[in-house]
Enzyme design. Sequence first.
Site, mmCIF file in Angstrom:
data_model
loop_
_atom_site.group_PDB
_atom_site.id
_atom_site.type_symbol
_atom_site.label_atom_id
_atom_site.label_comp_id
_atom_site.label_asym_id
_atom_site.label_seq_id
_atom_site.Cartn_x
_atom_site.Cartn_y
_atom_site.Cartn_z
ATOM 1 N N SER A 14 20.714 2.735 -3.449
ATOM 2 C CA SER A 14 20.113 2.533 -2.120
ATOM 3 C C SER A 14 19.379 1.204 -2.072
ATOM 4 O O SER A 14 18.984 0.663 -3.107
ATOM 5 C CB SER A 14 19.172 3.685 -1.775
ATOM 6 O OG SER A 14 18.248 3.906 -2.818
ATOM 7 N N GLU A 16 16.506 -1.237 0.119
ATOM 8 C CA GLU A 16 15.387 -1.230 1.078
ATOM 9 C C GLU A 16 15.205 -2.611 1.701
ATOM 10 O O GLU A 16 15.176 -3.616 0.999
ATOM 11 C CB GLU A 16 14.121 -0.811 0.323
ATOM 12 C CG GLU A 16 12.877 -0.809 1.174
ATOM 13 C CD GLU A 16 11.666 -0.283 0.411
ATOM 14 O OE1 GLU A 16 11.765 0.758 -0.272
ATOM 15 O OE2 GLU A 16 10.613 -0.941 0.499
ATOM 16 N N ASP A 108 -0.956 1.417 3.055
ATOM 17 C CA ASP A 108 -2.098 0.750 2.416
ATOM 18 C C ASP A 108 -3.175 0.471 3.450
ATOM 19 O O ASP A 108 -2.881 0.352 4.649
ATOM 20 C CB ASP A 108 -1.634 -0.572 1.788
ATOM 21 C CG ASP A 108 -0.874 -0.319 0.496
ATOM 22 O OD1 ASP A 108 -1.311 0.566 -0.269
ATOM 23 O OD2 ASP A 108 0.144 -0.983 0.268
ATOM 24 N N PHE A 217 2.742 -9.319 -6.182
ATOM 25 C CA PHE A 217 3.178 -7.942 -5.879
ATOM 26 C C PHE A 217 2.702 -6.961 -6.945
ATOM 27 O O PHE A 217 2.214 -5.881 -6.651
ATOM 28 C CB PHE A 217 4.710 -7.858 -5.835
ATOM 29 C CG PHE A 217 5.333 -8.328 -4.562
ATOM 30 C CD1 PHE A 217 4.587 -8.970 -3.594
ATOM 31 C CD2 PHE A 217 6.679 -8.123 -4.322
ATOM 32 C CE1 PHE A 217 5.168 -9.410 -2.417
ATOM 33 C CE2 PHE A 217 7.277 -8.556 -3.148
ATOM 34 C CZ PHE A 217 6.516 -9.208 -2.200
ATOM 35 N N HIS A 267 17.039 2.752 -6.510
ATOM 36 C CA HIS A 267 16.627 2.224 -5.211
ATOM 37 C C HIS A 267 16.201 0.767 -5.423
ATOM 38 O O HIS A 267 15.304 0.490 -6.218
ATOM 39 C CB HIS A 267 15.447 3.056 -4.679
ATOM 40 C CG HIS A 267 15.001 2.676 -3.308
ATOM 41 N ND1 HIS A 267 15.733 2.969 -2.170
ATOM 42 C CD2 HIS A 267 13.886 2.034 -2.866
ATOM 43 C CE1 HIS A 267 15.085 2.540 -1.097
ATOM 44 N NE2 HIS A 267 13.968 1.952 -1.496
HETATM 45 C C1 LIG Z 1 9.208 3.925 -2.242
HETATM 46 C C2 LIG Z 1 8.001 3.353 -1.541
HETATM 47 C C3 LIG Z 1 8.123 2.925 -0.222
HETATM 48 C C4 LIG Z 1 7.005 2.395 0.450
HETATM 49 N N1 LIG Z 1 7.157 1.969 1.749
HETATM 50 C C5 LIG Z 1 6.093 1.511 2.433
HETATM 51 C C6 LIG Z 1 6.200 1.121 3.803
HETATM 52 O O1 LIG Z 1 7.277 1.167 4.386
HETATM 53 N N2 LIG Z 1 5.094 0.685 4.443
HETATM 54 C C7 LIG Z 1 3.869 0.616 3.818
HETATM 55 O O2 LIG Z 1 2.886 0.223 4.456
HETATM 56 N N3 LIG Z 1 3.721 0.980 2.530
HETATM 57 C C8 LIG Z 1 4.797 1.429 1.814
HETATM 58 N N4 LIG Z 1 4.655 1.816 0.504
HETATM 59 C C9 LIG Z 1 3.347 1.668 -0.150
HETATM 60 C C10 LIG Z 1 2.449 2.922 0.062
HETATM 61 O O3 LIG Z 1 2.162 3.069 1.436
HETATM 62 C C11 LIG Z 1 1.166 2.696 -0.732
HETATM 63 O O4 LIG Z 1 1.439 2.769 -2.109
HETATM 64 C C12 LIG Z 1 -0.017 3.569 -0.337
HETATM 65 O O5 LIG Z 1 -1.192 2.996 -0.946
HETATM 66 C C13 LIG Z 1 0.066 5.013 -0.791
HETATM 67 O O6 LIG Z 1 1.020 5.705 -0.096
HETATM 68 P P1 LIG Z 1 1.394 7.215 -0.521
HETATM 69 O O7 LIG Z 1 2.350 7.700 0.473
HETATM 70 O O8 LIG Z 1 1.745 7.300 -1.946
HETATM 71 O O9 LIG Z 1 -0.067 7.906 -0.290
HETATM 72 P P2 LIG Z 1 -0.696 9.253 -0.765
HETATM 73 O O10 LIG Z 1 0.292 10.179 -1.361
HETATM 74 O O11 LIG Z 1 -1.512 9.758 0.384
HETATM 75 O O12 LIG Z 1 -1.649 8.775 -1.948
HETATM 76 C C14 LIG Z 1 -2.642 7.773 -1.759
HETATM 77 C C15 LIG Z 1 -3.774 7.990 -2.755
HETATM 78 O O13 LIG Z 1 -4.486 9.177 -2.428
HETATM 79 C C16 LIG Z 1 -4.370 10.157 -3.476
HETATM 80 N N5 LIG Z 1 -4.108 11.417 -2.798
HETATM 81 C C17 LIG Z 1 -2.925 11.848 -2.307
HETATM 82 N N6 LIG Z 1 -3.084 13.050 -1.687
HETATM 83 C C18 LIG Z 1 -4.398 13.337 -1.787
HETATM 84 C C19 LIG Z 1 -5.184 14.421 -1.331
HETATM 85 N N7 LIG Z 1 -4.635 15.460 -0.680
HETATM 86 N N8 LIG Z 1 -6.542 14.401 -1.604
HETATM 87 C C20 LIG Z 1 -7.100 13.364 -2.264
HETATM 88 N N9 LIG Z 1 -6.391 12.306 -2.730
HETATM 89 C C21 LIG Z 1 -5.067 12.295 -2.478
HETATM 90 C C22 LIG Z 1 -3.211 9.691 -4.367
HETATM 91 O O14 LIG Z 1 -3.362 10.073 -5.716
HETATM 92 C C23 LIG Z 1 -3.295 8.169 -4.203
HETATM 93 O O15 LIG Z 1 -4.266 7.612 -5.057
HETATM 94 C C24 LIG Z 1 5.736 2.315 -0.212
HETATM 95 C C25 LIG Z 1 5.636 2.744 -1.539
HETATM 96 C C26 LIG Z 1 6.750 3.254 -2.218
HETATM 97 C C27 LIG Z 1 6.611 3.694 -3.646
#
Ligand SMILES: Cc1cc2nc3c(=O)[nH]c(=O)nc-3n(C[C@H](O)[C@H](O)[C@H](O)COP(=O)(O)OP(=O)(O)OC[C@H]3O[C@@H](n4cnc5c(N)ncnc54)[C@H](O)[C@@H]3O)c2cc1C
Length: 293
Positions: A14, A16, A108, A217, A267
């Site tokens: 895949s 991105e 983020d 990055f 990916h």
């Molecule tokens: C494959 C991939 C694609 C991405 N695509 C994008 C994109 O399109 N746009 C963009 O802006 N960013 C993107 N990101 C970056 C991502 O948004 C960041 O890494 C962001 O900081 C965390 O997103 P997450 O979904 O992992 O968050 P979460 O899963 O919410 O985690 C964030 C933090 O909170 C903690 N956490 C999670 N759930 C809880 C909870 N219930 N209670 C307390 N703490 C918790 C986790 O341990 C972590 O430290 C991507 C990352 C990856 C790996």
Amino acid sequence: MKIKDILDNNRTISCEFFPPRAEEGIPDVFSAVERLKAYRPDFVSVTYGAGGSTRAFTERITSEMKQQSDLEVMAHLTCVGQTKEEIHSVLERLDQTGVENIIALRGDPPRGESDFVPVKGGFQHATELIEHIHNNFQMGVAAACYPEGHTESPNLNSDLDYVKQKVDKGADFLITQLFFDNSDFFGFLDRAKKAGIDVPIIPGLLPILSTPQIRRFASMCGASIPPDLDRQLDKCADDDRSARAIGIEHATKQVEELWANGVPGIHFYVLNRSYSVSKILDNLNLPGHNGRD
Ligand SMILES: Cc1cc2nc3c(=O)[nH]c(=O)nc-3n(C[C@H](O)[C@H](O)[C@H](O)COP(=O)(O)OP(=O)(O)OC[C@H]3O[C@@H](n4cnc5c(N)ncnc54)[C@H](O)[C@@H]3O)c2cc1C
């Protein structure tokens, strides 16, 4: 088709892409996708930015690709800066245009801010967004995971607990943050298995395009650059062409080892620059993905 169903019978490749800042950039994204089509990616995804217009472009590009090409697509969606209702509307629009796959992310904090603070009435964590999609839509859902831990996590165990929650709330598969040392990925796989995470975990790889860029990055997302690779990159700090060649060689070796160890897919973070990914796939000659079959 849901990517989860593709993964049931295939090992996926895949790619991105990211949306442009301005409308004039849209054809460039489609051109980058077109150049990689010969390698038959099983799905392509389009990231979700921090601001209004690029977000609209994510919707538009994924919808157009879904409707006008034979590519399977996945839209990225984050919790940043929008209420639950606004995010629901984005999902409804994607659903109406036939997009069947979403990677649900928290996103983020906006530039200049250190902590993620949801807007009033917004989602706090990716888990909440995953649950919302799962409860309201028929779409397939992916989520992010971090072989070296998420930058905000106090430790690897708590990070893994939240990854498990994402799966329990409905994530069908996971895609990792970029990493350069496969042992970080294999270590994560072991921990995930022990934690009862049983969905496919697809390694995400970023072919290096330049030394300053990859250092920026890597430090932003908490990925470490192995000392050997770092020393090589030092030598071409001002020479992007050489850095790119090092990146192709390094990523080729990473994919070779990952593939040999049975990963469900790879990916690629293409960054809209198709050359490196096409060279890596040329080097690898994976059946169905070598640009010739
Ligand atoms: C494959 C991939 C694609 C991405 N695509 C994008 C994109 O399109 N746009 C963009 O802006 N960013 C993107 N990101 C970056 C991502 O948004 C960041 O890494 C962001 O900081 C965390 O997103 P997450 O979904 O992992 O968050 P979460 O899963 O919410 O985690 C964030 C933090 O909170 C903690 N956490 C999670 N759930 C809880 C909870 N219930 N209670 C307390 N703490 C918790 C986790 O341990 C972590 O430290 C991507 C990352 C990856 C790996």
